[in-house]
Scaffold this active site. Structure first.
Site, short mmCIF file in Angstrom:
data_model
loop_
_atom_site.label_atom_id
_atom_site.label_comp_id
_atom_site.label_asym_id
_atom_site.label_seq_id
_atom_site.Cartn_x
_atom_site.Cartn_y
_atom_site.Cartn_z
N HIS A 100 53.60 10.03 24.79
CA HIS A 100 52.77 10.36 25.96
C HIS A 100 51.29 10.40 25.59
O HIS A 100 50.84 11.23 24.80
CB HIS A 100 53.17 11.64 26.68
CG HIS A 100 52.72 11.62 28.12
ND1 HIS A 100 53.53 11.20 29.16
CD2 HIS A 100 51.51 11.89 28.67
CE1 HIS A 100 52.84 11.25 30.29
NE2 HIS A 100 51.63 11.68 30.04
N HIS B 138 61.34 4.16 32.05
CA HIS B 138 61.56 5.45 32.69
C HIS B 138 61.77 5.20 34.18
O HIS B 138 60.84 5.29 34.97
CB HIS B 138 60.35 6.36 32.47
CG HIS B 138 60.60 7.78 32.89
ND1 HIS B 138 60.01 8.85 32.24
CD2 HIS B 138 61.35 8.31 33.88
CE1 HIS B 138 60.40 9.98 32.83
NE2 HIS B 138 61.21 9.67 33.81
N GLU C 218 64.61 6.62 29.65
CA GLU C 218 64.17 7.99 29.85
C GLU C 218 64.42 8.41 31.29
O GLU C 218 64.45 7.58 32.21
CB GLU C 218 62.67 8.10 29.58
CG GLU C 218 62.28 7.72 28.18
CD GLU C 218 60.81 7.95 27.93
OE1 GLU C 218 60.02 7.87 28.88
OE2 GLU C 218 60.48 8.23 26.78
C1 LIG Z 1 58.27 10.84 29.20
C2 LIG Z 1 56.91 10.26 29.09
O1 LIG Z 1 55.98 10.87 28.65
C3 LIG Z 1 56.73 8.89 29.48
O2 LIG Z 1 57.72 8.19 28.85
C4 LIG Z 1 56.92 8.60 30.94
O3 LIG Z 1 57.62 7.40 31.05
C5 LIG Z 1 55.62 8.42 31.61
O4 LIG Z 1 55.94 8.12 32.96
P1 LIG Z 1 54.94 7.26 33.82
O5 LIG Z 1 54.82 5.90 33.15
O6 LIG Z 1 55.62 7.22 35.18
O7 LIG Z 1 53.63 7.99 33.79
N1 LIG Z 2 57.91 8.72 26.07
C1 LIG Z 2 56.54 8.28 26.16
C2 LIG Z 2 56.50 6.91 26.75
O1 LIG Z 2 57.51 6.25 26.85
C3 LIG Z 2 55.20 6.34 27.19
O2 LIG Z 2 54.27 7.32 27.50
P1 LIG Z 2 52.79 6.76 27.80
O3 LIG Z 2 52.34 6.01 26.56
O4 LIG Z 2 52.89 5.85 29.00
O5 LIG Z 2 51.95 7.99 28.05
#
Ligand SMILES: CC(=O)[C@@H](O)[C@H](O)COP(=O)(O)O
Ligand SMILES: NCC(=O)COP(=O)(O)O
Length: 264
Positions: free
Chosen positions: A213, A60, A92
């Site tokens: 998440h 992301h 993402e």
């Molecule tokens: C979209 C989501 O829930 C996660 O994929 C996101 O990548 C979390 O971002 P951080 O790792 O910056 O918290």
């Molecule tokens: N889309 C969720 C992700 O890529 C990771 O979320 P998290 O496990 O770091 O909360």
């Protein structure tokens, strides 16, 4: 839904029809960025997780580059293209910010549209419909025209699934924080039922179902056991935290055991 993009993902097939595990390496990059030494390596983390059986890698790349940076995104794309062609790459981000350049340049297997603001602490909500429809429609079409599967990050609201399908997206990613924060409490069953209804609504309109998440070793199996048709979970924060204690290999194997348990 784009007929050019198979609804079944390579990763899903690689997982034998069970839910695929996509490891989000954001937090490896976060730690790496605290010194100018290049360690821990994002590429080595991805390779170790793939060698241990992960079926995908997620990043992301936020506009403030707090963790995964542009070079990481490109380096991972090259690694997967060269050495791991069967592994899914999921990028993402917010398509109205920096995300679409990655889609155009790298054409990952999947892009997940997330409505985060530039300085948001972490992702904490999904898209809002019908308000977001008009600005998302051309972006969904552009990604799909490039052969990229489009997933929309959504709150567990069954009535929103018809809008996602109307947009032509391929999948939804269920935002699972409300599940994670109520897991093991008196509200677990009620909250989980909402995710089940949302997944059923998504499947009913031809959407694939991803989730992510705050998923972790403790809550993953219960979620997959209850929520139908989940093709991919993307997990980062808890998995990388576990890897600090157990190592990447044992951690990924443990998460795969959690997934297996859900189908036992
Ligand atoms: C979209 C989501 O829930 C996660 O994929 C996101 O990548 C979390 O971002 P951080 O790792 O910056 O918290
Ligand atoms: N889309 C969720 C992700 O890529 C990771 O979320 P998290 O496990 O770091 O909360």
């Amino acid at each position: 839904m784009n007929p050019l993009i198979a609804p079944e993902s390579n990763a899903h097939h690689a997982a034998g029809g069970r839910c695929a595990l996509s490891v989000n390496v954001n937090k490896v990059a976060l730690l790496r960025n605290t010194r100018h030494l290049g360690i821990p390596s994002v590429l080595r983390a991805a390779e170790a997780c793939l060698l241990a059986g992960a079926q995908g890698i997620t990043v992301h790349p936020r506009p403030d580059a707090r963790h995964v940076r542009t070079q990481d995104v490109h380096d991972l794309a090259e690694l997967l293209r060269r050495d791991w062609p069967q592994v899914e790459y999921n990028i993402e981000g917010n398509p109205t910010q920096n995300l679409m350049d990655y889609v155009r340049e790298l054409r990952p297997h999947q892009v997940t549209f997330v409505p985060d603001s530039e300085d948001q602490f972490t992702s904490d909500h999904g898209w809002q419909f019908p308000a977001d429809m008009a600005r998302l429609k051309p972006l969904v079409a552009e990604a799909q025209a490039l052969g990229v599967r489009v997933s929309l990050f959504m709150d567990p609201t069954p009535e929103a699934m018809a809008y996602v399908a109307e947009l032509g997206a391929d999948r939804v990613e269920l935002y699972t924080e409300t599940y994670a924060s109520t897991h093991g409490t008196a509200r677990q069953a009620e909250v989980l039922a909402g995710f089940t209804r949302t997944a059923q609504a998504a499947l009913a309109v031809g959407l694939g179902v991803n989730a992510g998440h705050d998923l972790n070793r403790d809550n993953l199996a219960d979620f997959l056991r209850a929520v139908p048709g989940v093709q991919e979970v993307s997990i980062g924060h808890a998995l990388i935290a576990d890897a600090l204690e157990l190592g990447y290999t044992e951690t990924v194997r443990e998460y795969q055991r959690c997934i297996q348990k859900a189908y036992a």
